[in-house]
Scaffold this motif. Structure first.
Motif, short mmCIF file in Angstrom:
data_model
loop_
_atom_site.label_atom_id
_atom_site.label_comp_id
_atom_site.label_asym_id
_atom_site.label_seq_id
_atom_site.Cartn_x
_atom_site.Cartn_y
_atom_site.Cartn_z
N VAL A 1 0.87 -1.16 0.00
CA VAL A 1 0.00 0.00 0.00
C VAL A 1 0.92 1.22 0.00
O VAL A 1 1.64 1.45 0.97
CB VAL A 1 -0.91 0.00 1.24
N ALA A 2 0.91 1.96 -1.12
CA ALA A 2 1.90 3.03 -1.31
C ALA A 2 2.00 4.03 -0.14
O ALA A 2 3.10 4.29 0.34
CB ALA A 2 1.65 3.75 -2.63
N PRO A 3 0.89 4.59 0.34
CA PRO A 3 1.03 5.57 1.44
C PRO A 3 1.61 4.94 2.70
O PRO A 3 2.35 5.59 3.44
CB PRO A 3 -0.41 6.04 1.69
N LEU A 4 1.30 3.67 2.93
CA LEU A 4 1.85 2.96 4.09
C LEU A 4 3.35 2.76 3.92
O LEU A 4 4.14 2.99 4.84
CB LEU A 4 1.13 1.62 4.23
N ARG B 1 5.36 4.57 2.17
CA ARG B 1 6.05 5.85 2.30
C ARG B 1 6.26 6.21 3.78
O ARG B 1 7.29 6.76 4.15
CB ARG B 1 5.27 6.96 1.58
#
Lengths: 199, 199
Positions: free
Chosen positions: B5-8, B10
């Motif tokens: 999960v990209a925001p996670l 990051r």
């Protein structure tokens, strides 16, 4: 003779709230942030807000995702007849790292724990039953931690599912008893999957 | 079969940049943030930005402060004839915790280290000399760490200050209080003997 800088203290307090971070480590981390260029603090702040804003539960399996249905649930190549039930999204990430499991997941977001006042109603158990009523699920793997709460939750859900005619299995004790899924290495997790037994 | 999960991710990356935080700990911390109510992430993000925006160097001693001149430099009850020279703001906090030092400080923000390409010009040494030119400073305590770089920096600054007629002292070497002779290295023991005082 007191000396403190309020914004710095507030940052130390925030770091200290993290699990496993004591006062001294929190101070070290806050001083580190201040010693870095401004875009680091800004980027970090942004990552925190964005993660919390954009990441939510998948509407099918309740794993963390930034889309409505997570990439695992929407992946047509995955085996829809098997559901692996775990305590938290961390555990999904751990199983995915083994690259050996091709079924779906269901995240409970907790374990039954009377001491902490957590009953079955606070977990996503109803949602699991709902998933079983529809599509052709043949097997549910109870992959909660091998702790008292994990065992009790597995037993409870197992008893609920048996009457539905679905095969309910439990992870093998390849995982050290009293251990934590999060820290298990890939091979141990894979062995635990292979040796799963019927509840 | 990849799952992320990209925001996670990051957020995990940001935690991992902190000193002493590895990948697994960074993941644990990021998952913890997501498991907390939204105001925690928002408060944390705010504390990060605010600390970096509001905290800057004191215009006199270069310690961290959120005012122009820090509370220590502007405290009229402190002894203005003594300046304790330290490597970083962390060290000021350490001395303040002893509640035994009542003089002023000067923060170098680093140590002379040719290997890391840090020369005297990158530290606040000129600013220290400027402070000595004006008011009645009688003693400068070199309180850098007893490492190669700390020693070299103390020696360098000591040589610069001697001609100005100011007394330059160095922190005592010895056995840490609560420590054990058995575990002290030879050099420390030798220094402890040399610096012995009358009971």
């Amino acid at each position: 003779m007191g000396y403190s800088v309020a914004p710095l203290e507030r940052l130390v307090d925030q770091f200290e709230r993290l699990p496993g971070i004591g006062r001294k480590t929190a101070q070290r981390l806050a001083y580190y942030v201040l010693s870095q260029p401004a875009d680091y603090a800004a980027g970090f702040a942004n990552a925190l807000k964005e993660a919390k804003e954009k990441v939510h539960n998948c509407s099918v399996c309740y794993n963390f995702t930034d889309s409505d249905v997570c990439p695992i649930c929407s992946d047509v190549k995955r085996d829809r007849s098997t559901i692996c039930v775990v305590e938290s999204p961390k555990d999904v990430a751990a199983f995915e790292r083994t690259r050996e499991y091709n079924g779906l997941y269901h995240v409970l977001h907790g374990l039954i724990s009377p001491i902490d006042g957590v009953g079955p109603d606070q977990l996503y158990i109803k949602e699991l039953l709902h998933r079983l009523s529809g599509d052709g699920v043949k097997e549910v793997i109870m992959a909660t931690n091998p702790t008292t709460e994990g065992e009790a939750t597995a037993m409870y859900i197992g008893r609920l599912l048996k009457p539905l005619g679905v095969k309910v299995t439990r992870l093998a004790y390849g995982i050290p008893v009293g251990g934590n899924l999060e820290f298990a290495d890939e091979v141990t997790l894979y062995r635990a999957l292979q040796g799963r037994s019927e509840l």
